[in-house]
Write an enzyme that holds these catalytic residues in place. Structure first.
Site, PDB file in Angstrom:
ATOM      1  N   CYS A 137       2.427 -33.352  61.906  1.00  0.00           N
ATOM      2  CA  CYS A 137       2.303 -34.396  62.914  1.00  0.00           C
ATOM      3  C   CYS A 137       2.290 -33.736  64.288  1.00  0.00           C
ATOM      4  CB  CYS A 137       3.419 -35.426  62.889  1.00  0.00           C
ATOM      5  SG  CYS A 137       3.571 -36.304  61.351  1.00  0.00           S
TER       6      CYS A 137
ATOM      7  N   ASN B 287       7.815 -36.256  65.159  1.00  0.00           N
ATOM      8  CA  ASN B 287       7.355 -35.169  64.289  1.00  0.00           C
ATOM      9  C   ASN B 287       8.590 -34.643  63.577  1.00  0.00           C
ATOM     10  OD1 ASN B 287       6.350 -32.753  63.220  1.00  0.00           O
ATOM     11  ND2 ASN B 287       6.433 -31.703  65.188  1.00  0.00           N
TER      12      ASN B 287
ATOM     13  N   GLU C 184      -5.384 -14.356  48.142  1.00  0.00           N
ATOM     14  CA  GLU C 184      -5.817 -14.977  49.398  1.00  0.00           C
ATOM     15  C   GLU C 184      -7.232 -15.558  49.258  1.00  0.00           C
ATOM     16  OE1 GLU C 184      -4.409 -15.862  52.011  1.00  0.00           O
ATOM     17  OE2 GLU C 184      -5.930 -15.995  53.572  1.00  0.00           O
TER      18      GLU C 184
ATOM     19  N   LYS D 138      -8.127 -19.515  49.775  1.00  0.00           N
ATOM     20  CA  LYS D 138      -9.140 -19.992  50.725  1.00  0.00           C
ATOM     21  C   LYS D 138     -10.130 -20.931  50.039  1.00  0.00           C
ATOM     22  CE  LYS D 138      -8.019 -18.272  54.562  1.00  0.00           C
ATOM     23  NZ  LYS D 138      -6.690 -18.689  54.102  1.00  0.00           N
TER      24      LYS D 138
ATOM     25  N   HIS E  65      -3.898 -10.839  29.613  1.00  0.00           N
ATOM     26  CA  HIS E  65      -2.672 -11.555  29.241  1.00  0.00           C
ATOM     27  C   HIS E  65      -2.815 -13.063  29.439  1.00  0.00           C
ATOM     28  CE1 HIS E  65      -0.602  -7.833  28.556  1.00  0.00           C
ATOM     29  NE2 HIS E  65      -0.954  -7.395  29.752  1.00  0.00           N
TER      30      HIS E  65
END
Ligand code: G6P
Length: 606
Positions: free
Chosen positions: A2, A97, A480, A484, A503
């Site tokens: 917020c 907030n 990462e 994304k 595995h």
């Protein structure tokens, strides 16, 4: 989460509030609202949806005093009724907030006292509570002070009332809030970004501070209710830094800014060398006694921490642990003496990280190093040492330039440990310096491969799932890359250490599964190639990002991208194609790249 903005001026504040809210939309964007005070009359305009819709709904509005809010729903679905500001009685407007943890108890009490609730939010409790306190004290400041004393949780609040028609009040505890001063006008906001179009004169409020704003001054009171002075700093940030310029999305702009962001972040390290002084005057003494490094972070910053673990372990003899902040705070991990806590955060306001750092301090005699993109954030103010990343303001929810610059700082930290422990030769250190000097150019050269990646994205945009693989420092980069793609292209993606393929995830591989792999030419290359042959044997489509020569090593790969440079800095450089891949896939799918659904950039609630 917020965003809140407030403004008090001798001109119409509506355009300023809307402009500020737009710059805060990264904090939440499911609904928004304005509360205005003009001639002793309150007006409230709220919409479900984006700030652009609020702007349409308030085209004719005008007032010299106002508060505004853009919401990321915590209590109650996104709807007009749950949008802020909330009304207390018929005289108080509140934007908030954070989260009021004891809202249920307070609500029960207020309902018994005759208050009716029209929303499902925790914030409406605050509005009614202030109204109730005002009946007792007949003084807005006293009523707000008495109310916040009863609140548990985290909050930044903006308050306007017909009972003090020339005044705005704001108060913070656990959620960020800054004051801005102009010529006979004052502002407050969750983030300086919202104030940059109007003023560069900023005062950071401390925990528990409350400010009473009138046309002539902003009087600050500390948590004990005593008047205090807080320093007002003049920033040196160009208001254009938040402009989109010729780019289609902030994420695209921020990806393109990475070479420059790296150059700014590395400037001192390249001048000074890998000296503890880079991390503050106390660093030399603290680092010389270190035995253990504990890295704490969330989201992409956590992935940066995982890369750092490989670097630090390789270059020094320090034991390194990396923890997700929200897990660490509830674990019983012990902290031996001479532990360094490295807290990594773009915003410096992530609630779980701040709590984890505070909890680490309770567990042992630790020192805290903050790696952060926001000076004067809650994290940098609590840390013993600070290393800033100079990425500039990052607006896209998915972190790009902040992540890359975190990696650059972490590499210099690892090399600094190595140098101080005399674990590394002069030649290797010179080699690192040389690589860092060339890094911005390698970065530009890698970004120049965008067209090729855009073709990969065309193929990937039809996939329902994707697997990202890497080993060693490239394993966190696989995590990462998957993050994304998930967050902005809404494709289910998983990052794996390539050695773990057999595995479990290999069971998912067939001709419909794109497998995106980052690979270096090093001692693990053969092992990664074996994993890739296992994928190929099952019909998986291999997209390989490698160093020069990768195509010849993996002729069976469906697509290969060879990036320039790399070596020790592979984790940094191989992130770039993955960012571009997620970005172009998202564009092809037509998602809202900068504001992915359900997410927010700065997560200031637990
Ligand atoms: C959110 C953002 C991520 C960020 C994470 C941690 O989830 O969307 O991009 O990595 O928070 O934020 P921080 O500001 O602490 O790095």
């Amino acid at each position: 989460m917020c965003g809140i903005v407030g403004a008090l001026s001798n001109r119409n504040v509506v355009p300023m509030l809307l402009a500020g809210l737009e710059l805060l939309e990264y904090r939440g964007y499911d609904s928004s609202g304005l509360g205005l005070l003009a001639g002793g009359q309150l007006q409230r305009i709220r919409v479900k949806g984006r700030v652009s819709e609020l702007a349409r709904a308030s085209a004719d509005a005008s007032a010299p005093i106002g508060i505004a809010h853009t919401r990321w729903a915590t209590h109650g679905e996104p709807s007009e009724a749950n949008a802020h500001p909330h009304l207390g009685g018929d005289t108080i407007l509140v934007v908030h907030n954070g989260i009021i943890e004891n809202h249920a108890q307070l609500k029960a009490r207020l309902m018994t006292a005759g208050y009716t609730f029209t929303s499902e939010t925790d914030t409406e409790v605050v509005a009614h509570l202030i109204h109730a306190e005002l009946q007792r004290s007949q003084n807005l400041l006293a009523a707000v002070q008495a109310s916040v004393a009863q609140l548990e949780g985290a909050y930044a609040l903006g308050i306007a009332s017909t009972t003090a028609p020339d005044t705005l009040i704001c108060v913070r505890k656990g959620s960020p809030l800054v004051l801005g001063s102009g010529f006979h006008e004052f502002f407050f906001a969750s983030d300086i970004a919202a104030l940059l179009p109007f003023t560069q004169r900023i005062t950071h409020l401390e925990e528990g501070d409350l400010a009473v704003i009138t046309q002539d001054r902003a009087q600050i009171y500390d948590a004990a209710g005593q008047p205090v002075e807080r320093p007002c700093r003049t920033l040196d940030i160009s208001p254009e830094s938040t402009d989109l310029g010729h780019y289609r999305h902030y994420m695209q702009k921020e990806i393109a800014e990475q070479p420059a962001a790296l150059a700014s972040t590395l400037e001192r390290a390249l001048q000074l060398g890998f000296q503890p002084a880079l991390f503050g005057p106390q660093a030399e003494a603290i680092f010389s006694q270190l035995r253990h490094v504990r890295i704490l972070a969330c989201g992409s910053s956590y992935h940066a921490g995982l890369v750092a673990q490989y670097w630090i372990e390789e270059m020094s003899d320090l034991a390194v642990s990396v923890d997700i902040a929200s897990e660490y705070r509830y674990r019983q991990a012990r902290e031996p003496d001479h532990t360094l806590i490295v807290a990594i955060s773009q915003s410096g306001e992530t609630a779980d990280l701040l709590a984890a750092v505070r909890s680490a301090r309770e567990r042992g005699n630790v020192s805290v190093l903050a790696i952060c993109n926001v000076p004067h954030s809650s994290l940098t103010r609590e840390a013993d040492m600070v290393a800033l990343t100079y990425a500039g303001i990052e607006i896209g929810v998915a972190s790009t330039k902040a992540f890359i610059t975190q990696l650059a700082v972490l590499f210099t930290l690892a090399a600094t440990f190595a140098q101080q422990q005399q674990r590394i030769s002069r030649e290797t250190l010179q080699h690192y310096q040389h690589a860092l000097t060339r890094l911005p150019q390698w970065c530009s050269d890698t970004l120049a491969l965008e067209n090729e990646i855009s073709q990969w994205a065309h193929e990937l945009s039809h996939a329902a799932h994707a697997l990202f693989l890497g080993r060693h420092q490239l394993f966190p980069i696989a995590l990462e890359g998957a993050l994304k793609l998930k967050e902005i292209a809404y494709i289910h993606a998983e990052g794996y250490a390539a050695g773990e393929l057999k595995h479990g995830p290999l069971a998912l591989v067939d001709e419909t599964m794109p497998v995106i792999v980052c690979m270096r030419n090093d001692r693990l290359t053969e092992k990664v190639l074996s994993n890739l042959r296992e994928v190929e044997a099952r019909g998986g489509q291999i997209y390989l990002i490698g160093e020069p020569g990768a195509a010849a090593l993996a002729p069976f790969a469906h697509r290969v991208l060879e990036i320039p440079g790399s070596g020790d800095l592979a984790a940094i450089l191989m992130t770039l194609p993955l960012q571009l891949l997620a970005y172009h896939t998202a564009c092809r799918k037509g998602t809202d790249v900068d504001k992915p659904r359900n997410l927010a950039k700065s997560v200031t609630v637990e």
